[in-house]
Structure formats: C-alpha cells, structure tokens
Design a protein around this motif. Structure first.
Motif, PDB file in Angstrom:
ATOM      1  N   LEU A  19       0.707  -1.153   0.149  1.00  0.00           N
ATOM      2  CA  LEU A  19      -0.212   0.020  -0.211  1.00  0.00           C
ATOM      3  C   LEU A  19       0.880   1.387  -0.095  1.00  0.00           C
ATOM      4  O   LEU A  19       0.676   2.458  -0.642  1.00  0.00           O
ATOM      5  N   LEU A  20       1.796   1.410   0.671  1.00  0.00           N
ATOM      6  CA  LEU A  20       3.060   2.500   0.795  1.00  0.00           C
ATOM      7  C   LEU A  20       3.535   2.614  -0.566  1.00  0.00           C
ATOM      8  O   LEU A  20       3.737   3.536  -1.099  1.00  0.00           O
ATOM      9  N   SER A  21       3.822   1.596  -1.220  1.00  0.00           N
ATOM     10  CA  SER A  21       4.607   1.784  -2.477  1.00  0.00           C
ATOM     11  C   SER A  21       3.618   2.281  -3.369  1.00  0.00           C
ATOM     12  O   SER A  21       4.116   2.814  -4.521  1.00  0.00           O
ATOM     13  N   LYS A  22       2.429   1.991  -3.525  1.00  0.00           N
ATOM     14  CA  LYS A  22       1.371   2.292  -4.616  1.00  0.00           C
ATOM     15  C   LYS A  22       0.628   4.027  -4.013  1.00  0.00           C
ATOM     16  O   LYS A  22       0.250   4.588  -5.080  1.00  0.00           O
ATOM     17  N   LYS A  23       0.674   4.052  -2.944  1.00  0.00           N
ATOM     18  CA  LYS A  23       0.161   5.305  -2.441  1.00  0.00           C
ATOM     19  C   LYS A  23       0.653   5.773  -0.989  1.00  0.00           C
ATOM     20  O   LYS A  23       0.587   5.302   0.019  1.00  0.00           O
ATOM     21  N   ASN A  24       1.569   6.944  -1.318  1.00  0.00           N
ATOM     22  CA  ASN A  24       2.238   7.330  -0.032  1.00  0.00           C
ATOM     23  C   ASN A  24       1.535   8.516   0.364  1.00  0.00           C
ATOM     24  O   ASN A  24       1.648   9.534   0.223  1.00  0.00           O
ATOM     25  N   THR A  25       0.826   7.910   1.467  1.00  0.00           N
ATOM     26  CA  THR A  25      -0.200   8.843   2.230  1.00  0.00           C
ATOM     27  C   THR A  25       0.156   8.595   3.659  1.00  0.00           C
ATOM     28  O   THR A  25       0.881   7.695   4.134  1.00  0.00           O
ATOM     29  N   ALA A  26      -0.517   9.305   4.526  1.00  0.00           N
ATOM     30  CA  ALA A  26      -0.165   9.164   6.122  1.00  0.00           C
ATOM     31  C   ALA A  26      -0.713   8.057   6.590  1.00  0.00           C
ATOM     32  O   ALA A  26      -0.110   7.487   7.506  1.00  0.00           O
ATOM     33  N   GLU A  27      -1.848   7.541   6.041  1.00  0.00           N
ATOM     34  CA  GLU A  27      -2.345   6.296   6.600  1.00  0.00           C
ATOM     35  C   GLU A  27      -1.525   5.008   6.246  1.00  0.00           C
ATOM     36  O   GLU A  27      -1.398   4.218   6.966  1.00  0.00           O
ATOM     37  N   ALA A  28      -1.038   5.255   5.080  1.00  0.00           N
ATOM     38  CA  ALA A  28      -0.034   4.193   4.628  1.00  0.00           C
ATOM     39  C   ALA A  28       1.307   3.860   5.561  1.00  0.00           C
ATOM     40  O   ALA A  28       1.771   2.819   5.779  1.00  0.00           O
ATOM     41  N   VAL A  29       1.603   5.342   5.632  1.00  0.00           N
ATOM     42  CA  VAL A  29       2.984   5.283   6.647  1.00  0.00           C
ATOM     43  C   VAL A  29       2.688   4.568   7.928  1.00  0.00           C
ATOM     44  O   VAL A  29       3.482   4.090   8.530  1.00  0.00           O
ATOM     45  N   LEU A  30       1.624   5.308   8.676  1.00  0.00           N
ATOM     46  CA  LEU A  30       1.216   4.750   9.930  1.00  0.00           C
ATOM     47  C   LEU A  30       1.164   3.386   9.801  1.00  0.00           C
ATOM     48  O   LEU A  30       1.479   2.826  10.966  1.00  0.00           O
ATOM     49  N   MET A  31       0.234   2.854   9.087  1.00  0.00           N
ATOM     50  CA  MET A  31      -0.097   1.511   8.997  1.00  0.00           C
ATOM     51  C   MET A  31       1.422   0.433   8.712  1.00  0.00           C
ATOM     52  O   MET A  31       1.281  -0.466   9.638  1.00  0.00           O
ATOM     53  N   THR A  32       2.247   0.976   8.022  1.00  0.00           N
ATOM     54  CA  THR A  32       3.413   0.305   7.818  1.00  0.00           C
ATOM     55  C   THR A  32       4.282   0.346   8.980  1.00  0.00           C
ATOM     56  O   THR A  32       4.913  -0.741   9.473  1.00  0.00           O
ATOM     57  N   ILE A  33       4.499   1.407   9.622  1.00  0.00           N
ATOM     58  CA  ILE A  33       5.268   1.665  10.807  1.00  0.00           C
ATOM     59  C   ILE A  33       4.544   0.824  11.950  1.00  0.00           C
ATOM     60  O   ILE A  33       5.569  -0.094  12.747  1.00  0.00           O
ATOM     61  N   GLY A  34       3.300   0.842  12.012  1.00  0.00           N
ATOM     62  CA  GLY A  34       2.749   0.007  13.180  1.00  0.00           C
ATOM     63  C   GLY A  34       2.668  -1.545  12.757  1.00  0.00           C
ATOM     64  O   GLY A  34       3.237  -2.204  13.780  1.00  0.00           O
ATOM     65  N   SER A  35       2.605  -2.130  11.802  1.00  0.00           N
ATOM     66  CA  SER A  35       2.854  -3.451  11.449  1.00  0.00           C
ATOM     67  C   SER A  35       4.279  -3.833  11.504  1.00  0.00           C
ATOM     68  O   SER A  35       4.509  -4.915  11.945  1.00  0.00           O
ATOM     69  N   GLY A  36       5.251  -2.998  10.943  1.00  0.00           N
ATOM     70  CA  GLY A  36       6.450  -3.384  11.087  1.00  0.00           C
ATOM     71  C   GLY A  36       7.127  -3.390  12.510  1.00  0.00           C
ATOM     72  O   GLY A  36       7.674  -4.354  13.002  1.00  0.00           O
ATOM     73  N   ILE A  37       6.804  -2.631  13.345  1.00  0.00           N
ATOM     74  CA  ILE A  37       7.193  -2.781  14.686  1.00  0.00           C
ATOM     75  C   ILE A  37       6.331  -3.777  15.393  1.00  0.00           C
ATOM     76  O   ILE A  37       7.097  -4.667  16.261  1.00  0.00           O
TER      77      ILE A  37
END
Length: 109
Positions: A19-37
């Motif tokens: 999602l972050l690679s397709k759409k660089n938005t705040a929600e994608a960043v937050l979800m990627t950070i949260g799921s990565g951690i």
C-alpha cells in the motif's frame, strides 16, 4: 511450531508495504510503521524465551524487557489503528462522493 504464528504479521506488513509503495499517504505510513514494529515485537516474544534460558536471567531483568516491549507494541498498535481508521474514513468519503454523482429517482422530473 511457534514460528507459524509469524505468518499473519508478515502478511500484514507485506500488505502495508505494498500500500505504501502504491500510495504514499499518512495512513499508509502509519500502518506500515505500526505493522513493522508489531512484527518485530512478535519476533521478540517468540525468541526471548530461548535467549532467557540460554543466559539464565533473573525474573526482574526479564520483566523489564517484557514491560518495555509491551509499551512499544502498544504504541505500534495505536499507529496501525490510527492509519487504518484514516484509511476507512477516506474510503467511505470517496464512496459518498461517487453515490452523490448519480441522479436519484426523486430527482427526475
């Protein structure tokens, strides 16, 4: 057998990265950070018992590690939840805009 539980956090993290690679938005960043951690803390919870047993650590040290990891995991969950809430809100707003573009039966003469 305990490594099977890592499959779903990996899928969630991979989906968030996509999602972050397709759409660089705040929600994608937050979800990627949260799921990565979240993935890292999940790995920590799986591997720590082996680490503790190999070092014969006292309970006080072990509880400190679990407390800090629990707090980090909570913050990661909040990040993911906030990103997911923003994503759902944006999708629902887009659906309302699309529905308002078509005439309704009571709009016709």
């Amino acid at each position: 057998m305990s490594m099977i539980s890592i499959i779903s956090p990996c899928i969630i993290f991979g989906t968030c990265c996509y999602l972050l690679s397709k759409k660089n938005t705040a929600e994608a960043v937050l979800m990627t950070i949260g799921s990565g951690i979240g993935l890292l803390t999940h790995l920590f919870y799986i591997l720590v018992p082996y680490w503790i047993s190999s070092r014969n650590m006292p309970y006080t040290d072990v509880s400190k590690y679990y407390t800090v990891t629990g707090i980090i995991s909570f913050i990661a969950s909040i990040c993911f939840a906030a990103g997911f809430l923003i994503l759902v809100t944006n999708i629902l707003k887009k659906n309302n805009i699309i529905k308002d573009q078509f005439p309704k039966s009571n709009d016709l003469p």
